[in-house]
Write a protein that holds these residues in place. Structure first.
Motif, PDB file in Angstrom:
ATOM      1  N   CYS A  50       0.849  -1.145   0.136  1.00 57.76           N
ATOM      2  CA  CYS A  50       0.076   0.103   0.001  1.00 57.76           C
ATOM      3  C   CYS A  50       0.769   1.249  -0.056  1.00 57.76           C
ATOM      4  O   CYS A  50       0.472   2.117  -0.598  1.00 57.76           O
ATOM      5  N   TYR A  51       1.994   1.206   0.533  1.00 55.88           N
ATOM      6  CA  TYR A  51       2.919   2.141   0.809  1.00 55.88           C
ATOM      7  C   TYR A  51       4.204   2.490   0.092  1.00 55.88           C
ATOM      8  O   TYR A  51       4.525   3.180  -0.720  1.00 55.88           O
ATOM      9  N   SER A  82      15.898   5.255  -0.662  1.00 59.56           N
ATOM     10  CA  SER A  82      14.750   5.829  -1.289  1.00 59.56           C
ATOM     11  C   SER A  82      13.653   4.780  -1.527  1.00 59.56           C
ATOM     12  O   SER A  82      13.754   3.443  -1.548  1.00 59.56           O
ATOM     13  N   TYR A  83      12.437   5.204  -1.527  1.00 63.41           N
ATOM     14  CA  TYR A  83      11.359   4.227  -1.965  1.00 63.41           C
ATOM     15  C   TYR A  83      10.465   5.183  -2.792  1.00 63.41           C
ATOM     16  O   TYR A  83      10.050   6.267  -2.339  1.00 63.41           O
ATOM     17  N   LYS A  84       9.528   4.439  -3.594  1.00 65.08           N
ATOM     18  CA  LYS A  84       8.350   4.946  -4.357  1.00 65.08           C
ATOM     19  C   LYS A  84       6.941   4.633  -3.905  1.00 65.08           C
ATOM     20  O   LYS A  84       6.796   3.651  -3.408  1.00 65.08           O
ATOM     21  N   TYR A  85       6.167   5.789  -3.550  1.00 66.32           N
ATOM     22  CA  TYR A  85       4.599   5.251  -3.160  1.00 66.32           C
ATOM     23  C   TYR A  85       3.966   5.576  -4.451  1.00 66.32           C
ATOM     24  O   TYR A  85       4.374   6.698  -4.963  1.00 66.32           O
ATOM     25  N   CYS A  90      -1.219   9.224  -0.135  1.00 69.27           N
ATOM     26  CA  CYS A  90       0.001   8.754   0.972  1.00 69.27           C
ATOM     27  C   CYS A  90       0.717  10.074   0.964  1.00 69.27           C
ATOM     28  O   CYS A  90       1.561   9.934   1.974  1.00 69.27           O
ATOM     29  N   GLU A  91       0.653  10.958   0.222  1.00 72.96           N
ATOM     30  CA  GLU A  91       1.552  12.027   0.054  1.00 72.96           C
ATOM     31  C   GLU A  91       1.595  12.678   1.390  1.00 72.96           C
ATOM     32  O   GLU A  91       2.714  13.200   1.927  1.00 72.96           O
ATOM     33  N   ASP A  92       0.561  13.028   1.900  1.00 69.40           N
ATOM     34  CA  ASP A  92       0.727  13.735   3.205  1.00 69.40           C
ATOM     35  C   ASP A  92       1.662  12.998   4.289  1.00 69.40           C
ATOM     36  O   ASP A  92       2.157  13.457   4.781  1.00 69.40           O
ATOM     37  N   SER A 160       6.997   1.234   9.722  1.00 70.56           N
ATOM     38  CA  SER A 160       6.300   0.770   8.419  1.00 70.56           C
ATOM     39  C   SER A 160       5.135   1.723   8.411  1.00 70.56           C
ATOM     40  O   SER A 160       3.959   1.365   7.915  1.00 70.56           O
ATOM     41  N   PHE A 161       5.304   3.169   8.418  1.00 70.94           N
ATOM     42  CA  PHE A 161       4.241   4.093   8.282  1.00 70.94           C
ATOM     43  C   PHE A 161       2.927   3.713   9.282  1.00 70.94           C
ATOM     44  O   PHE A 161       2.022   3.653   9.070  1.00 70.94           O
TER      45      PHE A 161
END
Length: 161
Positions: A50-51, A82-85, A90-92, A160-161
């Motif tokens: 999801c993230y 680095s990681y891509k969402y 999820c930006e906020d 993990s967010f």
């Protein structure tokens, strides 16, 4: 502990450099184990699709001239995780995450071998979050400091967010 991933792969790649590490790069990718359909904890990182679908760890080893007059050389490690969402919603959360990391610049303790450490974070236009470490140490301590940076990465993203 060093037999676990991502440490074992890093050590193999680092040892292949045979001590000639100035101006070299090492890249590691942490992604789900597709064979077992694994999502979740993988190589120390929590991967929730999801993230993010993967983490990329990059190490660049450079020598800089610290003082032009004396020609003192300074050895530094530029490390980026680095990681891509994918989800715009999820930006906020990602912005809050990097803001929290930025607030802690100056509080990161990597090792007594580290002479200087700066941390910066940003999101680029393609939804990629990057946490950048600029670390100076003795060249012969680069392997140990790099392993400690990997531990720092795992600790940063343990929630993990």
């Amino acid at each position: 502990m060093l037999i676990n991933e991502p440490y074992a792969t890093f050590i193999k790649k680092f040892d292949k450099l045979n001590g000639a590490i100035a101006n070299e790069k090492i890249h590691l990718r942490i992604s789900p184990d597709k064979k077992n359909g694994d999502e979740g904890l993988n190589k120390g990182f929590s991967l929730d699709s999801c993230y993010t679908k993967r983490f990329d760890l990059d190490f660049r080893y450079i020598s800089l001239i610290d003082d032009e007059r004396t020609r003192n050389e300074k050895f530094c490690i530029l490390h980026t995780i680095s990681y891509k969402y994918d989800d715009i919603y999820c930006e906020d959360m990602m912005t809050y995450t990097i803001d929290d990391i930025k607030k802690r610049n100056g509080y990161f303790y990597i090792s007594s071998d580290v002479k200087e450490c700066e941390v910066d974070c940003h999101i680029n236009g393609h939804n990629v979050v990057s946490v950048d470490f600029f670390v100076c140490c003795e060249k012969d301590k680069a392997r140990e400091v790099s392993l400690q940076l990997i531990s720092q990465d795992i600790a940063l993203f343990a929630r993990s967010f």
